[in-house]
Design an enzyme around this catalytic site. Structure first.
Site, mmCIF file in Angstrom:
data_model
loop_
_atom_site.group_PDB
_atom_site.id
_atom_site.type_symbol
_atom_site.label_atom_id
_atom_site.label_comp_id
_atom_site.label_asym_id
_atom_site.label_seq_id
_atom_site.Cartn_x
_atom_site.Cartn_y
_atom_site.Cartn_z
ATOM 1 N N PRO A 89 1.080 -15.339 14.845
ATOM 2 C CA PRO A 89 1.305 -16.501 13.977
ATOM 3 C C PRO A 89 2.301 -16.163 12.861
ATOM 4 O O PRO A 89 2.330 -15.029 12.381
ATOM 5 C CB PRO A 89 -0.082 -16.810 13.403
ATOM 6 C CG PRO A 89 -1.026 -15.801 13.920
ATOM 7 C CD PRO A 89 -0.305 -14.824 14.784
ATOM 8 N N ALA A 90 3.115 -17.145 12.471
ATOM 9 C CA ALA A 90 4.162 -16.898 11.457
ATOM 10 C C ALA A 90 3.637 -17.154 10.047
ATOM 11 O O ALA A 90 2.798 -18.032 9.841
ATOM 12 C CB ALA A 90 5.346 -17.819 11.724
ATOM 13 N N GLY A 93 0.772 -13.512 6.606
ATOM 14 C CA GLY A 93 0.412 -12.190 6.116
ATOM 15 C C GLY A 93 0.200 -11.172 7.222
ATOM 16 O O GLY A 93 -0.364 -10.104 6.993
ATOM 17 N N SER A 97 7.694 -11.734 9.637
ATOM 18 C CA SER A 97 9.128 -11.634 9.326
ATOM 19 C C SER A 97 9.647 -10.236 9.691
ATOM 20 O O SER A 97 10.758 -10.093 10.195
ATOM 21 C CB SER A 97 9.407 -11.956 7.861
ATOM 22 O OG SER A 97 8.790 -11.024 7.013
ATOM 23 N N ASP A 136 5.917 -3.347 6.269
ATOM 24 C CA ASP A 136 5.848 -4.207 7.453
ATOM 25 C C ASP A 136 6.867 -3.777 8.504
ATOM 26 O O ASP A 136 6.579 -3.755 9.705
ATOM 27 C CB ASP A 136 6.100 -5.675 7.071
ATOM 28 C CG ASP A 136 4.929 -6.289 6.324
ATOM 29 O OD1 ASP A 136 4.060 -5.529 5.855
ATOM 30 O OD2 ASP A 136 4.887 -7.524 6.209
HETATM 31 O O1 PMV Z 1 2.308 -11.022 3.545
HETATM 32 P P1 PMV Z 1 2.906 -9.868 4.285
HETATM 33 O O2 PMV Z 1 2.368 -9.613 5.617
HETATM 34 O O3 PMV Z 1 4.404 -9.923 4.304
HETATM 35 O O4 PMV Z 1 2.473 -8.563 3.440
HETATM 36 C C1 PMV Z 1 3.329 -7.879 2.613
HETATM 37 C C2 PMV Z 1 2.615 -6.841 1.810
HETATM 38 C C3 PMV Z 1 2.969 -6.834 0.332
HETATM 39 O O5 PMV Z 1 2.448 -5.615 -0.168
HETATM 40 C C4 PMV Z 1 2.292 -7.999 -0.380
HETATM 41 C C5 PMV Z 1 4.473 -6.904 0.079
HETATM 42 C C6 PMV Z 1 5.243 -5.666 0.476
HETATM 43 O O6 PMV Z 1 6.474 -5.764 0.495
HETATM 44 O O7 PMV Z 1 4.647 -4.605 0.711
#
Ligand code: PMV
Length: 294
Positions: A89-90, A93, A97, A136
């Site tokens: 799912p986009a 979290g 991306s 990520d």
């Molecule tokens: O929301 P997501 O899956 O992109 O999680 C990013 C994690 C953060 O710590 C909130 C941001 C980051 O760049 O590490």
């Protein structure tokens, strides 16, 4: 076809932006990109019908900005038409991306090594997000379970994959906005927020050790503490809190929001109680699934 996986953050989201460790695992949901026929003069385009994405490099959209950044970083000047499919799912979290950026980098540079792929994908991730830590992208590119620290990179954690239940809150959110919100809160209350971020990072280091020794009860208890810390820095929502409570009431050992927060996903560790947790979430009207992380 090139692909890359999504991820869950077990511990340390937001803290990782400020140099603390975070523990993450790649999940068995992915984005796949194929290079389609392109015609002269059409530039660089990307279509992902299941995410309702139709973008061209530099068209002013977030995906178009990331495409422009990645093609520049990859040195691509010829027209390219990329077609995507996803069971991830986009924008919830789960690293969509970054999975997209890594899959696009792999499609653009099929012969490149891992470091070049991560560099190109990071150019995309920077266009998507405000000051990304890079966790990520590294997880999407390398998979497995690992402890990530900004600057130091990823240290693989030698532990079997962890089975998790994941629920989607359905609230729309953007990681960049949540990272900016934490930055603003930290400027207003530096001592309080820095203390919480430090604790969240300590939970990541301790969580990695607990995963390595297979101590699921400890991991679950730390997930509950991490959710409390994420509430304290202001990134949870009433719906995420309700999902966490539903999971605990259905017998989960622990549950927390994962990723940037402000909506998005909740993870629960519920060995032997997965059907009960998934059932409780679905009965309350949320979409939910189980998957392996690591
Ligand atoms: O929301 P997501 O899956 O992109 O999680 C990013 C994690 C953060 O710590 C909130 C941001 C980051 O760049 O590490």
């Amino acid at each position: 076809m090139a692909s890359a996986r999504g991820k869950v953050i077990f511990f340390g989201e937001h803290a990782v932006v400020y140099g603390h460790p975070a523990l993450a695992g790649a999940i068995s949901r992915q984005v796949a990109i194929t290079v389609a026929e392109s015609t002269e003069g059409e530039g660089v385009r990307l279509d992902i019908p299941c995410w309702e994405v139709r973008a061209a490099a530099g068209d002013g959209s977030a995906v178009g900005g990331a495409l422009a950044a990645m093609t520049a970083a990859a040195g691509i000047t010829a027209p390219v038409h990329l077609l995507g499919e996803a069971d991830l799912p986009a924008a919830v979290g789960l690293g969509s991306s970054a999975a997209l950026s890594v899959a696009v980098a792999r499609a653009l540079l099929p012969d490149a090594g891992g470091a070049a792929i991560e560099d190109v994908a990071m150019a995309g991730e920077r266009a998507f997000h405000d000051n990304p830590s890079g966790i990520d992208v590294v997880m999407a590119a390398r998979g497995g379970l690992g402890l990530f620290r900004r600057g130091a990179g990823l240290a693989a954690v030698d532990a079997p994959p962890v089975r998790l239940c994941i629920a989607l809150s359905g609230e729309s959110r953007q990681t960049a906005k949540m990272v900016a919100a934490v930055r603003a809160r930290r400027e207003a209350m530096p001592q309080k927020i820095d203390g919480e971020l430090l604790t969240l990072g300590e939970l990541a280091a301790a969580g990695a050790k607990a995963c390595a020794r297979g101590d699921v009860a400890a991991v679950g208890e730390m997930m509950d503490r991490a959710h409390a810390g994420l509430c304290a820095i202001g990134v949870s929502t009433d719906t995420l809190d309700a999902l966490v409570t539903l999971a605990r009431d259905a017998g989960a050992l622990g549950a927390k929001l994962t990723g940037g927060g402000g909506g998005g996903a909740v993870i629960a560790l519920a060995p032997g109680r997965e059907d009960a947790v998934l059932g409780a979430w679905r009965e309350a009207g949320f979409s939910a699934f189980a998957c392996e992380a690591g």
